[in-house]
Design an enzyme around this catalytic site. Structure first.
Site, PDB file in Angstrom:
ATOM      1  N   GLY A  62      96.387  57.012 114.519  1.00  0.00           N
ATOM      2  CA  GLY A  62      96.873  57.083 115.897  1.00  0.00           C
ATOM      3  C   GLY A  62      97.899  56.029 116.249  1.00  0.00           C
TER       4      GLY A  62
ATOM      5  N   CYS B 212      94.743  43.520 110.062  1.00  0.00           N
ATOM      6  CA  CYS B 212      93.855  44.684 110.151  1.00  0.00           C
ATOM      7  C   CYS B 212      94.543  45.909 109.562  1.00  0.00           C
ATOM      8  CB  CYS B 212      93.464  44.932 111.606  1.00  0.00           C
ATOM      9  SG  CYS B 212      92.411  46.387 111.844  1.00  0.00           S
TER      10      CYS B 212
ATOM     11  N   CYS C 156      90.975  44.376 118.142  1.00  0.00           N
ATOM     12  CA  CYS C 156      90.070  45.469 117.809  1.00  0.00           C
ATOM     13  C   CYS C 156      88.625  45.042 117.634  1.00  0.00           C
ATOM     14  CB  CYS C 156      90.573  46.203 116.565  1.00  0.00           C
ATOM     15  SG  CYS C 156      91.350  45.172 115.340  1.00  0.00           S
TER      16      CYS C 156
END
Length: 333
Positions: free
Chosen positions: A91, A67, A173
């Site tokens: 982040g 990812c 995710c």
């Protein structure tokens, strides 16, 4: 502000609409433009399809690594740069020279950027970032890498961000807290197989060796009345025969299963390691680092550990560290 829309399966609940709304609220509060970047097709192909294919082959893939490689620091990074962005900020809990949004020294020809573990050891995500390219680092900012989680929330509260108290995201995710095996069963057909003890005797059954990983203690049935009441752990599996071997001992406690060497393919080096030098090596996220050396072969890199280790799984990522600096890594063959 960019919200990346990724693929999510129809058979699972997904919070992407709520997450997108949170991102919109933050951008509105900060008075900055908001963009939705649809990367569903890229995510399905490069992350989900890759993960399913690896499991079918009996390997242990790391979709979070893919990812980051293909989506966040692949398609999104390329999109942002083409839009004229000098930097992207994410982040991730990691640190580099660009960590505070300030260049700590001028990036001149032949100067190298470095990527380090986050200050918050419990949140550090450097393990998943080993595919970042050296030339990308001068355009990537990790604003929270110097902070622990509580400090990040306190800063968000101080600035009045509407998502300051939002719960941490959990799980992969795109499938959240859903059991990986339950997810994979929608794409891989179940196939009954035998559970064996260390001597090769049948003591139970399972729904498919591809659904099980080394060290797992659930997902199979032990039928032998003498051993059924004892917890068992997967210590090996044979995809061709569709069998798994289990033991009442954890895999790390069985010395004969330990290995001192492994091969790495598809390597990426942010900064090239020195051959023969001792480095800290992680084969799993948050694993206590092991000590080993690296040697470059014709088509792969070889890791040689100072002590045998049992948790080396084909398909997983091996990530190399030098005193807190993450140099890069590769996929275990």
């Amino acid at each position: 502000g960019v919200f990346i829309k990724v693929w999510s399966p129809e058979f699972l609940p997904c919070t992407w609409r709520e997450d997108r709304l949170d991102a919109m609220r933050v951008c509105a509060y900060l008075d900055i433009p908001f963009v939705t970047l649809d990367l569903e097709k890229e995510y399905k192909k490069e992350v989900v399809d890759y993960m399913i294919a690896e499991y079918k082959a009996g390997k242990t893939p790391n979709p979070d690594v893919m990812c980051n490689k293909e989506i966040k620091f692949g398609a999104f990074y390329d999109f942002a740069r083409k839009q004229g962005a000098d930097y992207i900020a994410t982040g991730h809990y990691a640190r580099s020279e660009m960590n505070a949004g300030k260049i700590l020294y001028d990036f001149k020809k032949n100067e190298q950027f470095h990527l380090y573990e986050a200050r918050d050891n419990a949140k550090d995500q450097s393990y998943f970032l080993w595919n970042i390219k050296q030339e990308q680092l001068k355009h990537i900012i990790f604003p929270i890498g110097n902070h622990v989680k509580k400090e990040v929330r306190d800063i968000a509260k101080r600035f009045g961000l509407p998502n300051a108290v939002k719960k941490d995201s959990q799980g992969l995710c795109f499938i959240g807290k859903v059991d990986m095996r339950d997810f994979l069963k929608h794409f891989i057909k179940e196939k009954k197989g035998n559970v064996l003890d260390q001597k090769g005797n049948k003591i139970g059954s399972h729904d498919g060796a591809v659904f099980l990983t080394i060290g797992q203690r659930h997902g199979f049935t032990v039928e032998n009345s003498k051993t059924a009441s004892t917890a068992h752990y997967v210590i090996s599996k044979d995809i061709r025969k569709n069998t798994v071997s289990v033991s009442p001992l954890k895999v790390e406690d069985i010395e004969e299963l330990g290995k001192t060497t492994c091969k790495l393919s598809k390597t990426n080096w942010i900064n090239l390691p020195d051959e023969g030098k001792g480095y800290s090596i992680r084969f799993r996220y948050h694993q206590k680092p092991l000590i080993g050396t690296l040697q470059k072969r014709s088509e792969y890199w070889q890791i040689t550990l100072t002590k045998p280790f049992t948790g080396i799984s084909s398909g997983q990522s091996a990530v190399i560290y030098d005193a807190g600096e993450m140099l890069g890594g590769g996929v275990i063959v």
